[in-house]
Structures are given as structure tokens and as C-alpha cells.
Design an enzyme around this catalytic site. Sequence first.
Site, short mmCIF file in Angstrom:
data_model
loop_
_atom_site.label_atom_id
_atom_site.label_comp_id
_atom_site.label_asym_id
_atom_site.label_seq_id
_atom_site.Cartn_x
_atom_site.Cartn_y
_atom_site.Cartn_z
N SER A 176 0.88 -1.18 -0.12
CA SER A 176 0.05 -0.08 -0.09
C SER A 176 0.94 1.32 -0.11
CB SER A 176 -0.96 -0.09 1.34
OG SER A 176 -0.26 -0.28 2.33
N ASN A 221 -2.50 -2.85 13.03
CA ASN A 221 -3.83 -2.70 12.63
C ASN A 221 -4.24 -1.54 13.63
OD1 ASN A 221 -3.54 -4.84 11.57
ND2 ASN A 221 -4.72 -6.32 13.14
N THR A 233 -39.91 26.90 -10.59
CA THR A 233 -40.02 25.53 -10.24
C THR A 233 -40.26 25.01 -11.53
OG1 THR A 233 -42.24 26.01 -10.30
CG2 THR A 233 -41.53 26.42 -8.11
N HIS A 234 -39.82 23.92 -11.79
CA HIS A 234 -40.01 22.95 -13.07
C HIS A 234 -38.89 23.68 -13.98
CE1 HIS A 234 -43.13 20.73 -10.92
NE2 HIS A 234 -43.53 22.02 -10.62
N SER A 282 -12.60 27.13 -27.09
CA SER A 282 -12.70 25.86 -27.97
C SER A 282 -11.65 25.92 -28.99
CB SER A 282 -14.02 25.96 -28.60
OG SER A 282 -13.89 25.15 -30.05
N LYS A 330 -16.24 30.87 -28.74
CA LYS A 330 -16.67 29.98 -27.45
C LYS A 330 -16.13 30.44 -26.18
CE LYS A 330 -19.17 26.63 -28.33
NZ LYS A 330 -19.65 25.50 -27.13
N TYR A 355 -9.72 -6.70 12.13
CA TYR A 355 -9.03 -6.33 11.37
C TYR A 355 -9.15 -7.32 9.96
CZ TYR A 355 -5.57 -4.57 7.84
OH TYR A 355 -5.12 -3.95 6.56
N GLN A 412 -7.72 -2.03 3.92
CA GLN A 412 -6.74 -1.39 3.19
C GLN A 412 -7.26 -0.55 1.89
OE1 GLN A 412 -2.54 -2.68 2.76
NE2 GLN A 412 -2.99 -2.83 0.64
N LYS A 430 -8.22 3.31 1.66
CA LYS A 430 -7.70 4.68 1.48
C LYS A 430 -7.64 5.34 0.02
CE LYS A 430 -4.60 3.08 4.87
NZ LYS A 430 -5.40 1.79 4.98
N1 ARG Z 1 -1.48 -1.20 4.86
C1 ARG Z 1 -2.28 -1.81 5.68
C2 ARG Z 1 -3.81 -1.14 5.66
O1 ARG Z 1 -3.84 0.03 5.28
C3 ARG Z 1 -2.08 -1.69 7.24
C4 ARG Z 1 -2.15 -2.76 8.29
C5 ARG Z 1 -1.82 -3.88 7.98
N2 ARG Z 1 -2.20 -4.95 8.98
C6 ARG Z 1 -2.01 -6.42 8.63
N3 ARG Z 1 -2.37 -7.09 9.67
N4 ARG Z 1 -1.59 -6.75 7.52
O2 ARG Z 1 -4.84 -1.55 6.14
#
Ligand code: ARG
Length: 461
Positions: A23, A110, A155-156, A277, A283, A317, A322, A325
Site C-alpha cells: 500500500s 492494525n 419551479t420545474h 474551444s 466559444k 481487522y 486497506q 485509502k
Molecule cells: N496497509 C495496511 C492497511 O492499510 C496496514 C495494516 C496492515 N495490517 C495487517 N494485519 N496486515 O490496512
Amino acid sequence: MAQLWGGRFTKETDKEVYAFNASINFDKRLIDVDIKGSIVHAKMLAKQNIISDADKDSIINGLNSILSDVKSGNILITEEYEDVHSFVEANLIERIGDAGKKLHTGRSRNDQVALDMRLYTRDTVLKTKSLLITLLSEINNVMKENIDTYMPGFTHLQKAQPVTLAHHFGAYFEMFKRDVLRLTDIYERMNYCPLGAGALAGTTYPLDREFVAENLGFLAPTANSMDSVSDRDYLIEYLSALSIIMMHLSRFCEEIIIFNSNEYRFVEIDDTFSTGSSIMPQKKNPDIAELIRGKTGRVYGALMSLLTTMKGIPLAYNKDMQEDKELSFDAFDTVNNCIHLFTGMIATIKFNKEVMEKSAMNGFTNATDAADYLVKKGMPFRDAHAVIGRLVLYCIENNKAIHELKLLELKSICDMFDMDVYDEISLETCVEKRITTGGPSRMAITNEIAKNDEFINNYSE
Ligand code: ARG
């Protein structure tokens, strides 16, 4: 491949598996909060006599030096590491030796990643809030300058009744105000510290979770260790709030696009916020408004994605998490950027007041008031509605507005009309008589603007 967990393995991870699992490419933006959390963790470990003060000092110096080397570009966060946590720990051990190996005592990735993500999100929530406050004060400025700028209300998308530009913008003020309140609420609810939950079941070390929570600016530690490492509700709440913000921005953009069109010409987007444009020289396109409207989709996408990711995950967990993110970061960046650019667009936009006012004068926006006039003269509303309906038909056939008809013509439809009707259905009267709270009259809007100022003051840091 630099890993934290090679001990029980007899074979190297497959390269593609390693890359799939990693990651680092996207969690590297957690470096500041990761180090911030680690410094407080080290302080707590020393305070609890789990590590020595000397080790704590060298850990803190090491962590600070890593951060400043990353900032200055002296070291790069590369794919050699699985994630940002491995990067920091490996570098720390390289710099300070054995003391570095003690940092992870009583901690798991975690709870570490749960902490990092919360710290990062918490800061971003504040950023979104302050961008919204800037937008709100820009909207309120437009309101202050346009208390008497008449325009049709729709309205509309059909002309309905006259309002003012201040009143129209005031509606958006309310939307973004609710967004600020929602973020305030979310911030409060998420402001608990998950560090100390360990992998899932806490630890046997005598950690002081209250100390860590307090030093990282949280209200308290989270209550249940299993929930601490598996809760992403706060992200889902924030993504929903961001989706609602985008929905608001998108509606506003849609109106600006319509009002900026050749047919309406109510507004003109500034050159600095328009594009041309490649083929049509005439434009000047509202690309920024269109892009903001378009980007709404990816923010909703992030929300749907995370909701779906979380829906089948057993406690505690799981690596699925992951996936919280990339799309979240994308949504955070997108929304903050959109609010910022939108604010600039509003601050520089030109309002064609005469065009708006002319538009409000025709299209029978005063038909309701004409009916109300007859009601005041004693006619039941339903009958008045029908009379004015016939009057409108007469106007359409003769290509005139109601106020352009001679008294004789009015009387030919209904003899209750008198000279005073012209005053009663003027644009100014239509607006100014709407004095109830929340209405478009000068009195109501002035009150609203004062309350807006108060809100902005209360919520500006
Ligand atoms: N890169 C992981 C995440 O974003 C970090 C936690 C990893 N924990 C694990 N037990 N593999 O969640």
C-alpha cells in the site's frame, strides 16, 4: 522487499503478490501522522517504564530526522517497503539500531493504521470545514450586494414568482451551512483514539491509552479494542458528508451553467474561470462548473465503494480495509479542490442585473400576486386563480405582460380590477410583501444575512 514479518516464512513472497499486497504508493501520505502517532506512543512507553528514557529519546530523534529527510527529499519513500509503517520502522532501525526495534512494543499495524487514518481524516475534515466557511462568506457577500437584485424564481425550471439574487444565494448558504454542521458532528464522533487496541484484543503491556489520546488531541481512547481496529464508520460518514457537499456544488454549478448560457445571460463567468474551444473561436465555456458537476460522480463512487467493502467483513481487522485509502484520499482531494475553485468562480462572476430583472418582469411571475389582489377585493382564491388563468391566456395571445395591459383590458376579464392593481403586482411589491421569515423581502433577507454573519463568525477559527 523489506518486510516486518519474515520469521515464520521459508519462502519469499511472490513478486506480483508482494506488489498486489503493498500500500506504500498511496499510504505514503500518512507519513506525518504516522510519525506523530509513533512519537506519542514512544513517550507513553517510556512513561510506563516499558522502554527506557534513553531509548525514547533516540526513537524520537530518529523519527524526527526521518520526517525531515522525507520533507527535504533526502530520502524517498519507495516501493521497496510494503507500507508507510514498514518504511518508517526500517529506516528507524537503520538509523538508531536496537532502540528502533522497541518502538512497536504493545502496538500492531492494525491499531497503528486505524490511528493514522483517523488523524489524517480529522485534519482533512477541518480543512473542508474551513474551505466551506470561506465559501459561505463569499455567498453572504453576494447576498449583501444583491438585496434589491430582482430575478425570477423557478419551479420545474419555469418562471414561478419573483425573488432576489440574495434570496436565491441564501438557499445555497443554508445547504453549505448544514454541511458545516454535519462535519462538526462527524468530527466530534470520530475524535476517539484507537491506539492501544493492538492487533484486536489489546495488549498485556501496561499502556496508558488516556495519555496517548490526550496527547494526540482526542477526547478519549476508543472503548472496545475489536471495534477500534475494524471501525471505518467515521470515513463512511465523512464520505457521505462529502457526497452531499458535491451534490450541493453540482446543483449550484448546474444553475450557473444554465444562467451563463447564451439564452439566459443572467451571469457571466470570468475569463479566468472559463475556457475556449479549439475550433469555434467565439466559444467561452463554463468548463470549471461542468467539471465540478462531473466530479460529483467519483465522490459518490468512493462512498459506494467503501460501504460495499465494509459490508461483509467479520471482526476484527481484515486486509479488505486497506481499500479504505485510495478512493477516500481521492475524494478528500477532489472535494476540497472543488470547494476552493468554486469559491473563486463565485467571487469573480458577473451578475447581469438588468437581464435578470427584465426576465423577472415577464413570464407572469406576478400571476399569483394578481390572484391575491382579487382575493383582497373579496373573491375566493379558487375563483381568482381561474380569472387570472384566463388573463394569462389573453396576455399570451396578445403578447403582453399582465402589468402592460390597460385597465380597460383588465376590466374586460374581471371588473374588480382597479388602478391600484399596477402597484400591487409590481416586481417590487411582489418581493417586498413577502415579509415572512425566510422570504425574499428586504426585511427578511437583512435578518437572514445578519444570522449568516453570526454563523460565519462562530465557525471561523
Ligand atoms: N496497509 C495496511 C492497511 O492499510 C496496514 C495494516 C496492515 N495490517 C495487517 N494485519 N496486515 O490496512
